[in-house]
Design a protein around this motif. Structure first.
Motif, short mmCIF file in Angstrom:
data_model
loop_
_atom_site.label_atom_id
_atom_site.label_comp_id
_atom_site.label_asym_id
_atom_site.label_seq_id
_atom_site.Cartn_x
_atom_site.Cartn_y
_atom_site.Cartn_z
N VAL A 73 0.64 -1.32 0.02
CA VAL A 73 0.18 0.14 0.43
C VAL A 73 0.86 0.74 0.17
CG1 VAL A 73 -2.18 1.44 1.07
CG2 VAL A 73 -1.83 -1.28 1.06
N GLY A 125 1.61 1.53 -3.67
CA GLY A 125 0.33 2.28 -4.15
C GLY A 125 -0.82 1.67 -4.53
N ASP A 158 -4.34 0.97 -3.84
CA ASP A 158 -5.24 1.75 -3.24
C ASP A 158 -6.14 0.13 -2.59
OD1 ASP A 158 -4.48 4.08 -2.78
OD2 ASP A 158 -5.18 4.87 -4.66
N ARG A 185 -5.59 -1.32 0.47
CA ARG A 185 -6.19 -0.61 1.48
C ARG A 185 -7.06 -1.30 1.51
NH1 ARG A 185 -4.55 3.54 -0.38
NH2 ARG A 185 -2.66 4.29 0.96
N GLU A 186 -8.48 -0.88 0.56
CA GLU A 186 -9.56 -0.94 0.68
C GLU A 186 -9.37 -2.46 1.41
OE1 GLU A 186 -11.63 0.01 -2.48
OE2 GLU A 186 -10.95 2.10 -2.54
#
Length: 411
Positions: free
Chosen positions: A274, A278, A280, A283-284
């Protein structure tokens, strides 16, 4: 009372069939020593080394190494006592170790609490060090917190590893008793206890009230950060491997490939994935599926990730850790051999080293508050910490050797 049965005799035979393991296993000491250094880095406030420790690359971290290796070491230290002297004396030795860990926990708390108070009283700092460890309640109203401290119902977050460890140790006599009946019942018992520690899963099933843990403080609903009923799974996995209840895995190319795939596919889902790459979506995913790798309850993905890492380390170390010990006479081999032996010494004295590191990490944090957290200062602080742990390990080993006792003369 169970007398004899084929399964019980088989369990006893399996225990006694294990070769004599009174000698230290170099792999055990080496990896536990590595865990000690990582734990020091992780507990030093504002340490940028923490951004790159193994915990940032996958679900499991140095805590799994420490607990798994402690299970293996316990099989060596206590398993032989159970085999040689029976369940009652084996349990007595476990109780003695629980007693030692309990007082190590109490001493650690008071040492750090005193240090934080001294810094607030006598130091000229802008930072409130008592507040940095959330010890407000203890100093504001010490009476009830003293009772909670000694009854383990007041366990601040920084001081939660040793209580978890001593509760798991206290479970060992039950596990050993089950092993005399059936190894399958032993495995089932450990698995069921782990299952009832999974609070999120039990909530999803509508039986969240059945989740087991201990209260961490009397003024809130917070529970122990390290739930011992979840973490006992990794401890008794290491214990079972060293006892011979679980056969050593063969070193096969396809198994190495599977383990490597598990480790590598963890990277996109990790903190590094993350933060540095990067991802994303990761992360979710982490937010939505946190219960699967929850550290407090020891989520199942942490277990899977650690077993894959442990297998790769097992294969890399070679039979009886043969690849860890250098055999050549070259300069590099000699230096590698010295490094490995130093790390092993730290792993051999893990309890003393751990307790010291928790105190010294706070001292290093204060030093960095004063000197500033530049790359040079932080790197220097970490190397000073490494050197300090090594000195402590060798000092404790020297005292344990009791060099003042007269050596026996040959008859």
């Amino acid at each position: 009372m169970v007398t004899t049965s084929p399964e019980r005799e088989q369990a006893r035979a399996a225990s006694h069939a294990v070769p004599d393991r009174t000698l230290r296993d170099p792999r055990l000491d080496f990896f536990r020593g590595i865990a000690m250094f990582i734990i020091l880095f992780a507990h030093t406030p504002g340490n940028f080394f923490t951004s790159w420790i193994p915990a940032r690359w996958g679900f499991s971290d140095a805590t799994e190494i420490f607990v798994f290796c402690s299970g293996m070491a316990s099989a060596i230290a206590f398993g032989k006592t159970y085999d040689r002297s029976g369940w009652r004396l084996g349990t007595g030795r476990v109780i003695y170790r629980v007693w030692q860990v309990y007082w190590a926990h109490i001493g650690l708390f008071f040492t750090i609490a005193m240090l934080m108070a001294a810094l607030n009283i006598y130091g000229d700092f802008d930072k409130n060090y008592v507040g940095s460890l959330n010890l407000w309640k203890f100093f504001a109203d010490p009476g009830p917190q003293l009772v909670g401290l000694f009854t383990l119902t007041y366990v601040p977050n920084y001081f939660d590893i040793l209580p978890m460890y001593l509760v798991i140790l206290a479970m060992m006599p039950v596990v050993m008793a089950l092993s005399y009946v059936s190894l399958w019942q032993t495995a089932a018992g450990v698995a069921v206890v782990w299952l009832f520690a999974q609070s999120a899963l039990l909530e999803w099933l509508g039986v969240g009230h059945l989740a087991i843990n201990f209260p961490a403080e009397p003024w809130s609903d917070r529970e122990w950060f390290f739930n011992p009923f979840g973490w006992q799974l990794i401890f008794f996995t290491g214990f079972a491997f060293m006892r011979g209840w679980i056969p050593a895995p063969p070193v096969k190319g396809w198994l190495i490939a599977v383990a490597a795939v598990i480790v590598l596919t963890n990277i996109p889902l990790s903190n590094i994935g993350v933060r540095e790459f990067g991802f994303d979506w990761a992360r979710e995913w982490r937010i939505e599926n946190r219960s699967w790798f929850n550290k407090s309850d020891f989520g199942i993905l942490r277990y899977v990730h650690f077993l894959a890492l442990a297998y790769l380390a097992w294969a890399a170390a070679g039979v009886q850790g043969a690849r860890l010990i250098a055999t050549g006479d070259g300069m590099l081999e000699r230096w590698w051999d010295r490094i490995v032996r130093v790390v092993m010494k730290v792993g051999q004295q893990s309890l003393a080293v751990f307790v010291f590191s928790m105190v010294f990490a706070r001292i290093l944090g204060v030093a960095l508050d004063v000197a500033g957290r530049s790359t040079l200062n932080t790197t220097l602080a970490n190397f000073v910490g490494i050197a300090a742990l090594i000195v402590v390990a060798y000092t404790v080993a020297w005292f344990k050797g009791q060099p003042w006792r007269p050596k026996a003369r040959p008859s």
